[in-house]
Design an enzyme around this catalytic site. Structure first.
Site, PDB file in Angstrom:
ATOM      1  CG  ASN A  37      -2.147   0.853   1.056  1.00 28.83           C
ATOM      2  OD1 ASN A  37      -2.384   1.410  -0.018  1.00 28.83           O
ATOM      3  ND2 ASN A  37      -2.950   0.970   2.109  1.00 28.83           N
ATOM      4  CG  HIS A 122     -12.099  -2.873  10.451  1.00 28.37           C
ATOM      5  ND1 HIS A 122     -11.055  -2.073  10.116  1.00 28.37           N
ATOM      6  CD2 HIS A 122     -11.587  -4.106  10.625  1.00 28.37           C
ATOM      7  CE1 HIS A 122      -9.948  -2.802  10.081  1.00 28.37           C
ATOM      8  NE2 HIS A 122     -10.245  -4.031  10.376  1.00 28.37           N
ATOM      9  NE  ARG A 147      -9.939  -1.971  13.527  1.00 28.57           N
ATOM     10  CZ  ARG A 147      -9.071  -1.339  12.727  1.00 28.57           C
ATOM     11  NH1 ARG A 147      -7.859  -1.833  12.538  1.00 28.57           N
ATOM     12  NH2 ARG A 147      -9.400  -0.241  12.093  1.00 28.57           N
ATOM     13  CE1 TYR A 159      -5.647   2.314  10.570  1.00 30.03           C
ATOM     14  CE2 TYR A 159      -6.403   1.650  12.747  1.00 30.03           C
ATOM     15  CZ  TYR A 159      -6.138   1.347  11.426  1.00 30.03           C
ATOM     16  OH  TYR A 159      -6.385   0.101  10.951  1.00 30.03           O
ATOM     17  CG  ASP A 210      -4.840  -1.320  14.758  1.00 34.32           C
ATOM     18  OD1 ASP A 210      -3.781  -1.097  15.365  1.00 34.32           O
ATOM     19  OD2 ASP A 210      -4.891  -1.607  13.539  1.00 34.32           O
ATOM     20  CG  HIS A 212      -2.538   2.165  12.965  1.00 38.96           C
ATOM     21  ND1 HIS A 212      -1.763   2.901  12.104  1.00 38.96           N
ATOM     22  CD2 HIS A 212      -3.042   1.156  12.225  1.00 38.96           C
ATOM     23  CE1 HIS A 212      -1.829   2.361  10.894  1.00 38.96           C
ATOM     24  NE2 HIS A 212      -2.592   1.291  10.944  1.00 38.96           N
ATOM     25  CD  GLU A 236      -4.240  -4.599  14.754  1.00 41.06           C
ATOM     26  OE1 GLU A 236      -5.394  -5.041  14.957  1.00 41.06           O
ATOM     27  OE2 GLU A 236      -3.855  -4.198  13.649  1.00 41.06           O
ATOM     28  CD  GLU A 262      -1.396  -3.614  10.677  1.00 41.72           C
ATOM     29  OE1 GLU A 262      -2.384  -4.173  11.171  1.00 41.72           O
ATOM     30  OE2 GLU A 262      -1.437  -2.465  10.217  1.00 41.72           O
ATOM     31  NE  ARG A 283      -2.906  -7.095  13.268  1.00 38.49           N
ATOM     32  CZ  ARG A 283      -3.912  -7.279  12.409  1.00 38.49           C
ATOM     33  NH1 ARG A 283      -4.634  -8.371  12.465  1.00 38.49           N
ATOM     34  NH2 ARG A 283      -4.172  -6.367  11.481  1.00 38.49           N
ATOM     35  CG  HIS A 312      -2.830  -6.639   7.905  1.00 34.54           C
ATOM     36  ND1 HIS A 312      -1.944  -5.988   7.076  1.00 34.54           N
ATOM     37  CD2 HIS A 312      -3.783  -5.735   8.217  1.00 34.54           C
ATOM     38  CE1 HIS A 312      -2.343  -4.733   6.916  1.00 34.54           C
ATOM     39  NE2 HIS A 312      -3.462  -4.548   7.595  1.00 34.54           N
ATOM     40  CG  ASP A 316      -3.812  -2.328   2.675  1.00 41.17           C
ATOM     41  OD1 ASP A 316      -4.692  -2.162   3.550  1.00 41.17           O
ATOM     42  OD2 ASP A 316      -2.645  -2.626   2.939  1.00 41.17           O
ATOM     43  CD  GLU A 339      -7.501  -6.199   9.798  1.00 42.58           C
ATOM     44  OE1 GLU A 339      -6.330  -6.540   9.529  1.00 42.58           O
ATOM     45  OE2 GLU A 339      -7.816  -5.034  10.089  1.00 42.58           O
ATOM     46  CD1 TRP A 402      -1.899   7.985  10.115  1.00 43.10           C
ATOM     47  CD2 TRP A 402      -1.544   6.000   9.157  1.00 43.10           C
ATOM     48  NE1 TRP A 402      -3.103   7.531   9.672  1.00 43.10           N
ATOM     49  CE2 TRP A 402      -2.914   6.300   9.086  1.00 43.10           C
ATOM     50  CE3 TRP A 402      -1.086   4.779   8.629  1.00 43.10           C
ATOM     51  CZ2 TRP A 402      -3.857   5.441   8.490  1.00 43.10           C
ATOM     52  CZ3 TRP A 402      -1.988   3.921   8.040  1.00 43.10           C
ATOM     53  CH2 TRP A 402      -3.372   4.264   7.983  1.00 43.10           C
TER      54      TRP A 402
END
Ligand code: EZ4
Ligand code: CO
Length: 402
Positions: A37, A122, A147, A159, A210, A212, A236, A262, A283, A312, A316, A339, A402
């Site tokens: 991605n 999600h 999630r 996020y 998550d 992130h 996560e 991930e 993951r 994961h 994407d 996921e 991010w």
């Protein structure tokens, strides 16, 4: 049997996907996902310029030898670009082998260990109230695991919160969007979300979250502790994991289960985490961790340390990755959860697939191979369109994860 062609197909049915199609002299072919991605074209070049010339003429049945050839033989090992390219080759070759055997891939991986692969969806909203409504929708769809992510008061965006409810697409712009992050605001808000969700839905559903990569180890320890009453399935990516040792501190402080990996590419990225049992779920995925051959190696290693899979499966990762992952998930003794961020109808049309969702579980289907194909004519109608993931800054302008 010989490989006669290795073609890279780039398509953008709503988002970019890179797919490798390997064809043999017997007319059989296999496909593998190579999508990275926001950095897609680097893998296209790696495959077209450096891998395809070495593939032509090889016996597609020698999956392990071909894997080692591209891993050891590159001299420059590991990394997301290399490992996504190797993954695509590996996935396509397993697809071919299972087609030759006339069996669904999971049969070649040892047969099924369960009837279906539990997935999580999600749910997200701009605030807690909206997130609660979204969780209800997943409950109605039959999900056993959800999630939950929510917008944070005082932050313009964060996020995991999407405009388009069923499809979360973070690679949203031609130049990277800039987000602003405050750990203080987040740590204050996140426990309130899960307190509300448990009040409303009880403990019958698995809830996941998550982070992130946004916290430091001690902050992650604090969040894990504050979430303990709500018994999450996992927390996560609490911290970035270049330093696997960071998880020792988190682990010492909390019984909230931990998931990470991930963005990992190899077994070495998770060796300490697994060996010291610092995490509960790994993951790593088919596409970003070297294909079925290498992911299976990671899962086997994890199985002896009571670490389970939690692959994961964001948008994407193409349907070709999802198909392969489901076969491995059906077979692996230490499967945990998968996921499942749904793809758009346009994407599903470009990638016809045998897998299906029922009552919170995905099943890979019984089609020989991994059960995912690509409609090349349709794919050609959606040209590549540059799209970046966002970047993140603290409120004072400092670059952050991010
Ligand atoms: O941000 O796949 O758990 N899922 C995630 C994803 C990732 C994207 C990045 O390409 O963290 O939403
Ligand atoms: Co994640």
């Amino acid at each position: 049997m010989k490989i006669t062609d290795a073609k890279v197909i780039v398509t953008c049915p709503g988002r970019n996907f890179v797919t490798l199609k390997i064809t043999t002299d017997e007319g059989l072919y296999g496909i593998g996902d190579a999508t990275l991605n926001g950095r897609e074209l680097s893998v296209v070049s790696y495959l077209e310029d450096h891998i395809a010339p070495c593939l032509i003429g090889r016996d597609p049945h020698q999956i392990e030898d071909i894997w080692q050839y591209f891993y050891r033989g590159a001299y420059w090992r590991t990394g997301p670009v290399t490992m996504a390219a190797i993954a695509a080759v590996d996935t396509a070759l397993w697809d071919i082998k299972a087609k030759v055997a006339n069996m669904p891939l999971y049969q070649l991986l040892g047969g099924k260990s369960r009837n279906g692969v539990m997935v999580y969806g999600h749910a997200n909203g701009r605030d807690i109230e909206e997130t609660v409504d979204e969780v209800s929708k997943y409950v109605d769809l039959g999900y056993k695991a959800i999630r939950a992510q929510s917008g944070i008061p005082g932050l313009a965006s964060t996020y995991g919160v999407s405009k388009d409810k069923m499809f979360y697409e973070p690679a949203d712009a031609d130049m990277p969007s800039e987000n602003v992050w405050s750990t203080t605001k987040y740590l204050d808000h996140a426990p309130k979300l899960f307190e509300t969700l448990r009040e409303k839905f009880g403990f019958d559903y698995h809830l996941l979250h998550d982070v992130h990569h946004r916290l430091t180890p001690i902050e992650a320890a604090r969040l894990g502790k504050s979430l303990e009453p709500y018994r999450l399935f996992w927390m996560e990516d609490a911290v970035p994991a270049e330093n696997q040792e960071n998880f020792r501190l988190i682990r010492q402080h909390t019984t909230t289960p931990l998931a990470v990996g991930e963005i990992f590419n190899t077994i070495w990225d998770c060796r300490t985490l697994i060996q010291e049992q610092l995490i509960d779920y790994i993951r790593t995925t088919v596409v970003h961790a070297g294909g079925i051959t290498h992911l299976r190696r990671i899962l086997d290693f994890a199985s002896i340390y009571n670490v389970r899979s939690g692959c994961h499966g964001a948008t994407d990762l193409s349907p070709a990755c999802m198909g392969a992952s489901l076969h491995l998930g059906l077979a692996a003794p230490n499967f945990g959860i998968q996921e499942y961020m749904r793809h758009t109808p346009e994407t599903d049309e470009v990638f016809p697939h045998a897998y299906s969702f029922k009552d919170g579980y995905l099943h890979p289907g019984e089609t020989p191979g991994h059960g995912v194909d690509i409609n090349e004519d349709l794919a050609a109608k959606y040209p590549y369109s540059r799209a970046y993931l966002p970047v993140n800054r603290l409120e004072d302008g400092t670059m952050w994860n991010w």
